[in-house]
Scaffold this motif. Structure first.
Motif, PDB file in Angstrom:
ATOM      1  N   LEU A   1       0.878  -1.167   0.000  1.00  0.00           N
ATOM      2  CA  LEU A   1       0.000   0.000   0.000  1.00  0.00           C
ATOM      3  C   LEU A   1       0.915   1.217   0.000  1.00  0.00           C
ATOM      4  O   LEU A   1       1.778   1.338   0.862  1.00  0.00           O
ATOM      5  N   THR A   2       0.762   2.086  -0.989  1.00  0.00           N
ATOM      6  CA  THR A   2       1.686   3.225  -1.033  1.00  0.00           C
ATOM      7  C   THR A   2       1.026   4.484  -1.570  1.00  0.00           C
ATOM      8  O   THR A   2       0.134   4.424  -2.413  1.00  0.00           O
ATOM      9  N   ALA A   3       1.497   5.615  -1.069  1.00  0.00           N
ATOM     10  CA  ALA A   3       0.985   6.896  -1.550  1.00  0.00           C
ATOM     11  C   ALA A   3       1.892   7.466  -2.623  1.00  0.00           C
ATOM     12  O   ALA A   3       1.659   8.535  -3.147  1.00  0.00           O
TER      13      ALA A   3
ATOM     14  N   LYS B   1      -2.490   4.693  -2.689  1.00  0.00           N
ATOM     15  CA  LYS B   1      -3.362   5.604  -1.957  1.00  0.00           C
ATOM     16  C   LYS B   1      -3.570   6.827  -2.832  1.00  0.00           C
ATOM     17  O   LYS B   1      -2.605   7.290  -3.432  1.00  0.00           O
ATOM     18  N   PRO B   2      -4.718   7.443  -2.893  1.00  0.00           N
ATOM     19  CA  PRO B   2      -5.924   7.011  -2.213  1.00  0.00           C
ATOM     20  C   PRO B   2      -6.503   5.735  -2.839  1.00  0.00           C
ATOM     21  O   PRO B   2      -6.523   5.620  -4.063  1.00  0.00           O
ATOM     22  N   ILE B   3      -6.970   4.860  -1.983  1.00  0.00           N
ATOM     23  CA  ILE B   3      -7.528   3.631  -2.510  1.00  0.00           C
ATOM     24  C   ILE B   3      -8.979   3.832  -2.905  1.00  0.00           C
ATOM     25  O   ILE B   3      -9.711   4.605  -2.296  1.00  0.00           O
ATOM     26  N   GLY B   4      -9.401   3.109  -3.927  1.00  0.00           N
ATOM     27  CA  GLY B   4     -10.823   2.988  -4.199  1.00  0.00           C
ATOM     28  C   GLY B   4     -11.275   1.827  -3.336  1.00  0.00           C
ATOM     29  O   GLY B   4     -10.587   0.816  -3.269  1.00  0.00           O
ATOM     30  N   LEU B   5     -12.377   2.009  -2.619  1.00  0.00           N
ATOM     31  CA  LEU B   5     -12.799   0.943  -1.700  1.00  0.00           C
ATOM     32  C   LEU B   5     -13.046  -0.356  -2.449  1.00  0.00           C
ATOM     33  O   LEU B   5     -12.674  -1.438  -1.994  1.00  0.00           O
ATOM     34  N   ASN B   6     -13.665  -0.254  -3.617  1.00  0.00           N
ATOM     35  CA  ASN B   6     -13.957  -1.473  -4.366  1.00  0.00           C
ATOM     36  C   ASN B   6     -12.693  -2.131  -4.894  1.00  0.00           C
ATOM     37  O   ASN B   6     -12.624  -3.357  -4.968  1.00  0.00           O
TER      38      ASN B   6
END
Lengths: 383, 120
Positions: free
Chosen positions: B81-83, B104-109
């Motif tokens: 997970l990275t910004a 990041k930002p992640i899409g929840l889906n």
């Protein structure tokens, strides 16, 4: 030639003119000779020519003279050497001498034309000194420039690192703002009333807008500082057009906008695939954004010489001719956007233009207010 | 219940991922730095690990290097997970042994889909 005219000719010359006989004795000279060497005529006439050259060279000169006698020709004396004359007062001065042989009833003689080149030598020396100074100065300037360019490189690297870390730092909190607003909007944590839903949507939209801005500014600063490296690879342009259209399809369908393509044969080109797609997607989303419901957006591609030309045409609001140049400026935004569309950053076309130009292509727009727009860009087929 | 370990130095980031994944029916555990992540992994043997790349001390790369050396974690799905949005980051992460990569930002889906794809 009568004697008088011969004498005038001799005296008119700016150089010392001397004639010596077979034994090297001076038999003729002009006034310049007297002035140049500081002797009176009577002192020199009949003397060996060697009195006029420095002592240490005299013996050798006798030899040179004998040699000249066997191979007489008109030529410069001592080519490439610095010759010196000796004045009566023992002072020396640089000279240039040309020789020519002759003969008369009295036998062989040689004529020497002697030019005092003190002034020219001085000028030469001054010139050389100036040249040396200049060369030295140039070397200094070069060193300075090298130093400065290293400083610039360092500043550039720092800027690049700063941008990367700034982008990272900005995205980190945005990540949770966007995530939590999306989460609330899903109402898994409980139902929202209409107003709350709208507010959450505002937070989400504006956060996404901020994200777009961060991405675009990062892109633009990379391009402008020349740090954006293209990664050219051969790819099928038709596939990229299809993918780009797919990325705006949902938006287009929501507004009942027809998406059409007119591609001239499948085209393989060599360019930065991602960046070409970025350009296309940007033009397409602009087209969809500024085209009212029920309109049409069409992508065309064709070969133009060693370039491929791609155009995105719409039936949208159009751009007045005064704005045709400024729309490619940073943060320029065409006034009226159609409703319900995510706000732009004003950087899209500026980035698009630079990406196209970095590929070696160009972009332009044809448009009239309320008559739609057509953006056409070219990309070299091979890098 | 499948166990997911989330390592992120920011509490809000952890809570976001925890909420999304708990809603999807996973049991979620948190670690706030790399060392904690390694320790938690040894205690819990999670079915999937989500590692923030950018953490003080042991970063995501250091954690995965340590875990992948152990036979037990050789096949555990681990998501980076990275910004960071730099080109080539994904390749670097995949080369380091990550099985998934989310920016990041992640899409929840996107997060839900990636976890569902990797957890079995």
């Amino acid at each position: 030639m009568p004697d008088e005219r011969f004498r005038l000719l001799l005296e008119a010359a700016p150089d010392a003119i001397l004639q010596v006989d077979e034994e090297g004795r001076i038999i003729l000279m002009n006034r310049v000779t007297e002035q140049m060497f500081g002797y009176a005529r009577e002192e020199l006439m009949g003397q060996p020519i060697e009195v006029l050259i420095p002592e240490e060279l005299r013996t050798a000169h006798v030899g040179h003279r004998a040699h000249y006698r066997t191979r007489p020709s008109t030529r410069a004396m001592g080519t490439g050497l610095t010759l010196q004359g000796l004045r009566k007062d023992r002072s020396r001065f640089p000279v240039e001498i040309s020789l020519s042989p002759g003969s008369s009833q009295e036998g062989f003689h040689a004529t020497a034309i002697i030019r005092d080149i003190t002034e020219r030598k001085l000028a030469d020396d001054r010139f050389r000194a100036a040249q040396d100074r200049y060369t030295q100065k140039l070397a200094e300037t070069n060193r300075e420039l090298e130093l400065r360019s290293r400083e610039i490189e360092r500043a550039d690297r720092l800027k690049s690192e700063f941008l990367a870390s700034m982008s990272h730092e900005l995205r980190t909190p945005l990540h949770t703002i966007i995530g939590f607003s999306e989460l609330l909007g899903e109402e898994l944590e409980g139902p929202l009333n209409e107003k709350q839903k709208r507010f959450i949507q505002h937070i989400h939209n504006d956060s996404m807008h901020l994200l777009d801005l961060i991405n675009d500014i990062l892109d633009l600063s990379k391009i402008e500082s020349g740090r954006l490296e293209l990664r050219p690879e051969p790819f099928d342009l038709t596939a990229v057009v299809t993918e780009s259209i797919a990325s705006v399809r949902a938006l287009a369908e929501a507004k009942s906008i027809a998406l059409e393509t007119l591609l001239d044969v499948p085209m393989a080109i060599e360019a930065d695939r991602l960046r070409v797609k970025q350009v296309l997607v940007n033009l397409l989303s602009n087209a969809v954004k500024f085209t009212p419901e029920g309109g049409r957006v069409r992508v065309e591609a064709g070969i133009r010489g060693t370039f491929v030309a791609l155009s995105v045409a719409d039936t949208g609001v159009g751009i007045s001719s005064e704005e045709h140049e400024s729309i490619f400026d940073k943060f320029y935004q065409v006034g009226a956007t159609t409703k319900g569309v995510r706000e732009g950053t004003g950087l899209g076309l500026a980035i698009t233009k630079r990406l196209v130009e970095q590929h070696g292509g160009s972009i332009h727009v044809e448009s009239e207010r309320n008559r739609g727009s057509r953006f056409t860009f070219t990309i070299p087929l091979r890098k | 219940m499948k166990k997911v370990l989330v390592a992120d130095d920011r509490a809000t980031g952890r809570e976001l991922v925890r909420t999304v994944l708990e809603n999807s029916g996973y049991e979620v555990f948190e670690a706030s730095n790399g060392l904690e992540a390694v320790n938690q992994a040894h205690e819990l043997f999670p079915d999937l690990i989500i590692l923030d790349i950018h953490m003080p001390g042991l970063d995501g790369f250091a954690v995965i290097e340590q875990l992948r050396r152990e036979e037990h974690f050789a096949a555990t799905p681990i998501i980076a997970l990275t910004a960071s949005a730099m080109m080539g980051d994904r390749e670097r992460a995949m080369a380091a042994g990550f099985t998934g990569y989310i920016t990041k930002p992640i899409g929840l889906n996107a997060l839900r889909a990636e976890v569902a794809r990797l957890i079995r």
